[in-house]
Every structure is written in C-alpha cells, then in structure tokens.
Design a protein around this motif. Structure first.
Motif, PDB file in Angstrom:
ATOM      1  N   ALA A  60       0.835  -1.196   0.000  1.00 48.32           N
ATOM      2  CA  ALA A  60       0.000   0.000   0.000  1.00 48.32           C
ATOM      3  C   ALA A  60       0.872   1.250   0.000  1.00 48.32           C
ATOM      4  O   ALA A  60       0.613   2.193  -0.756  1.00 48.32           O
ATOM      5  CB  ALA A  60      -0.938  -0.005   1.204  1.00 48.32           C
ATOM      6  N   MET A  69      -8.148  -0.251   3.986  1.00 46.94           N
ATOM      7  CA  MET A  69      -8.421   0.343   2.678  1.00 46.94           C
ATOM      8  C   MET A  69      -8.464   1.873   2.726  1.00 46.94           C
ATOM      9  O   MET A  69      -8.956   2.515   1.796  1.00 46.94           O
ATOM     10  CB  MET A  69      -9.743  -0.184   2.134  1.00 46.94           C
ATOM     11  CG  MET A  69      -9.701  -1.676   1.861  1.00 46.94           C
ATOM     12  SD  MET A  69     -11.311  -2.377   1.389  1.00 46.94           S
ATOM     13  CE  MET A  69     -11.790  -1.327   0.039  1.00 46.94           C
ATOM     14  N   TRP A 113      -5.064   3.114  -5.452  1.00 44.66           N
ATOM     15  CA  TRP A 113      -5.347   4.075  -4.400  1.00 44.66           C
ATOM     16  C   TRP A 113      -5.718   5.387  -5.072  1.00 44.66           C
ATOM     17  O   TRP A 113      -5.202   5.710  -6.141  1.00 44.66           O
ATOM     18  CB  TRP A 113      -4.118   4.272  -3.511  1.00 44.66           C
ATOM     19  CG  TRP A 113      -3.929   3.123  -2.574  1.00 44.66           C
ATOM     20  CD1 TRP A 113      -3.286   1.947  -2.845  1.00 44.66           C
ATOM     21  CD2 TRP A 113      -4.393   3.024  -1.232  1.00 44.66           C
ATOM     22  NE1 TRP A 113      -3.334   1.131  -1.748  1.00 44.66           N
ATOM     23  CE2 TRP A 113      -4.007   1.760  -0.736  1.00 44.66           C
ATOM     24  CE3 TRP A 113      -5.113   3.888  -0.393  1.00 44.66           C
ATOM     25  CZ2 TRP A 113      -4.304   1.346   0.557  1.00 44.66           C
ATOM     26  CZ3 TRP A 113      -5.392   3.477   0.897  1.00 44.66           C
ATOM     27  CH2 TRP A 113      -5.005   2.218   1.360  1.00 44.66           C
ATOM     28  N   GLN A 140      -8.664   2.872  -1.061  1.00 44.46           N
ATOM     29  CA  GLN A 140      -8.199   1.851  -1.986  1.00 44.46           C
ATOM     30  C   GLN A 140      -9.407   1.319  -2.735  1.00 44.46           C
ATOM     31  O   GLN A 140     -10.416   0.947  -2.137  1.00 44.46           O
ATOM     32  CB  GLN A 140      -7.501   0.710  -1.248  1.00 44.46           C
ATOM     33  CG  GLN A 140      -6.926  -0.315  -2.173  1.00 44.46           C
ATOM     34  CD  GLN A 140      -6.212  -1.440  -1.444  1.00 44.46           C
ATOM     35  OE1 GLN A 140      -6.431  -1.650  -0.254  1.00 44.46           O
ATOM     36  NE2 GLN A 140      -5.370  -2.151  -2.152  1.00 44.46           N
TER      37      GLN A 140
END
Length: 141
Positions: free
Chosen positions: A20, A99, A133, A128
């Motif tokens: 991420a 997320m 993203w 996300q």
C-alpha cells in the motif's frame, strides 16, 4: 500442514502495508508529475469520485470528472499566472489502515529561478479501490 515460512499461502512474502505504501507513493509521484507537466487529466486520474476539496475554509464536492477538471484547470492557470514551474513535496506524516490512508504533504512550489512562490500543507484522505489508491478528500491549510 505445509511450512510457508510466514509468507502466506502463495509464498510471495507480500506485506500488504508495504505494498500500500508503495502504491500510495506512486500515486503522489503521478500527482506531482501532473502539476509539473501542467496535465489536468493526469491530476484528475489521481482522484476518486465524488471527491471533496477543502480550501479557503470552504468544502467543495466534485461529483463528476467535468467538475473536477474545471477546478484543476483553474488551479493550473492560477499557478501559471503566479509563475510556478516546479512543484515538490515532503511527506510529513502517513498512516495506512486497511483500505484507507491519511497522508500529509508539505508542498514547495517555485519559479524558473528556483525561488519559492508558494509553500503550504495539504492533508489527503485516500481510499483503496481494488489495486488502486485514489484521493477522496483534500484539506488545504
């Protein structure tokens, strides 16, 4: 039971938070490049819709790409008028949770001579969406 050495069932050793962080770093590299190249489309591609941008103590909701593009084009025109030719940022804080992510960037924008034209801080709320993203909200200080 098989031994996967803590790498997960696929053996990839993938760390979701590290993945991420890498994807978010790429998002902001693309965002910065959009400003440096004055490419409104590239900047708009970094946003999820609807998006909220807080600036000058007012929140603006952009529900479709046309509204967002109009705002970005106006911003780029204002930066050009101010003589901004290069934008750079420093990540002052970052937090990823599942997320969602919160990232604070300190921006430095300069002219052709390398003189600072604008310096400010923006707080970004990211989401996300699948593998990607995107910026859901910006709060400008």
């Amino acid at each position: 039971m098989s031994d996967d050495n803590g790498r997960g069932a696929n053996g990839s050793g993938a760390d979701p938070e590290a993945e991420a962080a890498e994807a978010i770093a790429q998002l902001f590299d693309d965002y910065q490049a959009g400003f440096n190249d004055f490419e409104a489309d590239r900047i708009a591609d970094c946003f999820a819709l609807p998006a909220v941008i807080w600036q000058n103590e007012k929140g603006h909701v952009f529900s479709d790409e046309d509204e967002l593009m109009e705002n970005i084009e106006a911003l780029l025109a204002a930066l050009e008028k101010e003589g901004v030719t290069y934008s750079d940022f420093h990540v002052s804080s970052s937090h990823i949770s599942g997320m969602a992510a919160l990232v604070t960037l300190d921006w430095h924008q300069e002219n052709d001579d390398g003189d600072a034209v604008l310096e400010f801080t923006c707080h970004y709320h990211l989401i996300q969406d699948g593998e990607d993203w995107a910026i859901a909200m910006v709060v400008n200080e």
